[in-house]
Design an enzyme around this catalytic site. Structure first.
Site, PDB file in Angstrom:
ATOM      1  N   ASN A 122      12.338  -9.583  14.833  1.00  0.00           N
ATOM      2  CA  ASN A 122      11.274  -8.612  14.606  1.00  0.00           C
ATOM      3  C   ASN A 122      10.213  -8.738  15.683  1.00  0.00           C
ATOM      4  O   ASN A 122      10.090  -9.766  16.347  1.00  0.00           O
ATOM      5  CB  ASN A 122      10.645  -8.793  13.224  1.00  0.00           C
ATOM      6  CG  ASN A 122       9.789 -10.028  13.123  1.00  0.00           C
ATOM      7  OD1 ASN A 122      10.293 -11.141  12.938  1.00  0.00           O
ATOM      8  ND2 ASN A 122       8.474  -9.865  13.229  1.00  0.00           N
ATOM      9  N   CYS A 123       9.448  -7.670  15.871  1.00  0.00           N
ATOM     10  CA  CYS A 123       8.289  -7.712  16.746  1.00  0.00           C
ATOM     11  C   CYS A 123       7.055  -7.466  15.893  1.00  0.00           C
ATOM     12  O   CYS A 123       7.046  -7.793  14.712  1.00  0.00           O
ATOM     13  CB  CYS A 123       8.415  -6.689  17.880  1.00  0.00           C
ATOM     14  SG  CYS A 123       8.536  -4.979  17.321  1.00  0.00           S
ATOM     15  N   TYR A 124       6.037  -6.880  16.462  1.00  0.00           N
ATOM     16  CA  TYR A 124       4.769  -6.720  15.766  1.00  0.00           C
ATOM     17  C   TYR A 124       4.889  -5.769  14.577  1.00  0.00           C
ATOM     18  O   TYR A 124       4.246  -5.970  13.548  1.00  0.00           O
ATOM     19  CB  TYR A 124       3.733  -6.194  16.755  1.00  0.00           C
ATOM     20  CG  TYR A 124       2.304  -6.337  16.311  1.00  0.00           C
ATOM     21  CD1 TYR A 124       1.833  -7.512  15.754  1.00  0.00           C
ATOM     22  CD2 TYR A 124       1.403  -5.287  16.481  1.00  0.00           C
ATOM     23  CE1 TYR A 124       0.526  -7.650  15.365  1.00  0.00           C
ATOM     24  CE2 TYR A 124       0.084  -5.416  16.097  1.00  0.00           C
ATOM     25  CZ  TYR A 124      -0.348  -6.600  15.543  1.00  0.00           C
ATOM     26  OH  TYR A 124      -1.657  -6.719  15.158  1.00  0.00           O
ATOM     27  N   ARG A 144       8.209  -3.889  13.960  1.00  0.00           N
ATOM     28  CA  ARG A 144       9.576  -3.404  13.766  1.00  0.00           C
ATOM     29  C   ARG A 144      10.560  -4.517  13.433  1.00  0.00           C
ATOM     30  O   ARG A 144      10.483  -5.610  13.988  1.00  0.00           O
ATOM     31  CB  ARG A 144      10.072  -2.695  15.041  1.00  0.00           C
ATOM     32  CG  ARG A 144       9.123  -1.669  15.586  1.00  0.00           C
ATOM     33  CD  ARG A 144       9.667  -1.026  16.838  1.00  0.00           C
ATOM     34  NE  ARG A 144       8.656  -0.191  17.473  1.00  0.00           N
ATOM     35  CZ  ARG A 144       8.907   0.744  18.371  1.00  0.00           C
ATOM     36  NH1 ARG A 144      10.149   0.964  18.743  1.00  0.00           N
ATOM     37  NH2 ARG A 144       7.933   1.451  18.897  1.00  0.00           N
TER      38      ARG A 144
END
Length: 533
Positions: free
Chosen positions: A472-474, A476
């Site tokens: 995951n990112c910030y 998504r």
């Protein structure tokens, strides 16, 4: 080939988030520490002028600035962890060892070759001191290169095992054994190759700097246009941390990159006005002002019977964008139903940055109003021209509102509150997610015997056997799937609160906003994965 290149870029993009997400926190704390040593604030608040608070600010700022001097090491470890397929912690540790080997190997080779500069200052020589060792000045690129190399070696040899007396040299130990000659040879090669690359990078940076408004517009527009692919931070990161974003001498040291220059200048009392390079970090205009105008336009164009629903959806999304700079919930509400609006949004973002450039604004606001207030207001008007930033922001608020309202009504776009009967577009808040999670657990546990929302997500992605990787990112959830055609976007949006789903070959991104960390943990637990896999 095109698919493979895109997959590699998206994977590298995901890996970049490990160091990138830490650096804004560092910047906020530097600005916070600067508050306690700001002479102007001490004049307004005399109680701040005491050895305890000034000492605290000096220690906090001074300790965090050291991170800027070691960005290469930070990116090296972060990239290796992000790109490792398994045993991520070991990959990070190995990257640290490889970094130390490389630095000292290059130093010794330069010394033996007679090209190690021996003067009193390294400024302008193309060489610098890294962890106290003099080598070529490669900046952040050294970390990126070594992080990628370490990850490639790690992924290839981490499962290599031996029998008998050599058993102890298998696995992660063998990775380091292979890595040593690789980085030593790399250090020798880059001693000759890097000056050529550096010359090219400097030339590109000079071209971009001299391209004026067009270059700034292209930068601002691309940074928004690439959001659907998740590659937008590959546009702004080089400008923030490398010579592409400018080079300035601050306090006797030459710093490269808009963010690095800014952090150094805000704590240097001798700097009277910030560098114009800060324009590359003025990306918050659309987050704090533009998209708020777009939200107001969507509300005013909503059907009368849907006004209350649109208001309940758009207000939390607008506040999140304004305060924290998280824009995906708003952007994904019109990105697919009205692609023209998204293109216009990107164009206006680029034009806003050009306007900053033309009016010589020296303020930044990369992540919403909190960042803007901490970074700029304490420095004063003369150093940042921050009131002009707000004025320009208000002008673009009006422009966004007028343009979005005209296009929505002209083309009858089905934005929030304008959906056809029986079709609903919804943005989910954290509260909505928790309610849906509780509801999902009760419903799916009874119907399927699974564990709540995680099971719904996994099933909507084609089942556990279809999922290869989960990161995951910030905002998504990023996955690699064997069969992306099995993804049920409708269920992900309706049942789990996803704001959008992006599918590019086998790479799938599900946008959840700030609650993505909780969702990632739930999915990992459901799949039986650990954070190290």
């Amino acid at each position: 080939m095109k698919v493979k290149i895109m997959e590699a870029m998206q994977r590298f993009s995901k890996a970049m988030f490990i160091p990138i997400l830490i650096l804004p926190i560092e910047g906020i704390l530097i600005a916070f520490g600067n508050l306690f040593t700001n002479p102007k604030l001490m004049e307004v608040f005399p109680f701040l002028n005491n050895p305890i608070t000034t000492g605290f600010g000096t220690i906090l700022t001074g300790s965090l600035v050291s991170i800027l001097a070691n960005l290469g090491l930070i990116f090296c470890v972060g990239i290796a962890i992000g790109l490792a397929n398994k045993e991520k912690a070991i990959a990070g540790f190995t990257a640290l060892l490889g970094y130390l080997v490389f630095v000292n190997a290059m130093n010794k080779f330069m010394q033996l070759s007679g090209i190690l500069y021996e003067g009193d200052t390294l400024q302008g020589t193309g060489q610098t001191s890294v962890l106290g060792v003099q080598i070529l000045d490669m900046g952040v690129f050294l970390g990126l290169i070594l992080g990628i190399v370490t990850a490639v070696v790690h992924n290839k040899f981490v499962d290599k095992e031996f029998k008998g007396a050599f058993q102890i040299y298998g696995g992660s130990r063998f990775v380091f054994i292979v890595l040593i000659p690789v980085v030593v040879l790399l250090s020798i090669a880059l001693t000759y190759i890097w000056p050529v690359f550096q010359s090219g990078i400097n030339g590109l940076g000079t071209f971009i700097q001299h391209s004026g408004s067009f270059g700034i517009f292209l930068y601002g527009a691309l940074e928004r246009l690439l959001i659907p692919t998740g590659l937008h931070h590959l546009v702004y990161t080089p400008f923030l941390y490398t010579s592409l974003g400018g080079a300035e001498e601050v306090g006797g040291k030459v710093l490269e990159g808009a963010r690095n220059i800014y952090y150094a200048e805000i704590i240097d009392p001798h700097v009277k006005e910030l560098s114009p390079s800060v324009v590359w970090d003025a990306r918050g205009i659309s987050k704090m002002f533009g998209l708020i105008g777009a939200c107001l336009a969507m509300y005013h164009t909503a059907k009368p019977e849907n006004k209350a629903k649109a208001r309940a959806i758009l207000i939390p999304a607008a506040i999140t964008s304004f305060i924290a700079g998280v824009t995906e919930p708003i952007e994904f509400s019109f990105m697919f139903v009205a692609p023209l609006l998204f293109v216009v949004h990107a164009v206006l973002s680029g034009l806003a940055m050009v306007t900053f450039h033309l009016f010589d604004v020296r303020a930044i606001g990369p992540n919403g109003m909190i960042d803007f207030l901490l970074f700029n207001v304490p420095l004063g008007v003369g150093k940042t021209h921050w009131p002009t930033y707000i004025l320009i922001g208000l002008i673009f608020f009006v422009i966004y509102y007028v343009v979005f309202r005209f296009l929505i009504t002209k083309f009858n776009f089905k934005t929030i509150g304008r959906e056809d009967e029986g079709v609903e577009t919804k943005l989910y808040t954290k509260k909505d997610y928790k309610e849906k999670q509780s509801q999902g657990k009760a419903e799916t546990a009874a119907a399927q015997g699974n564990d709540g929302i995680a099971s719904v997500i996994v099933n909507a992605l084609g089942g556990a056997s279809n999922i290869t990787t989960v990161t995951n990112c910030y905002t998504r959830l990023r996955l690699t799937l064997d069969h992306p055609e099995k993804v049920n976007e409708e269920i992900l949006k309706r049942e789990t609160g996803a704001n959008g789903v992006i599918i590019s070959d086998k790479n799938v991104q599900v946008v959840y906003g700030l609650q993505v960390n909780n969702i990632r943990k739930a999915v990992d637990e459901y799949l039986g994965l650990s954070a190290n896999e």
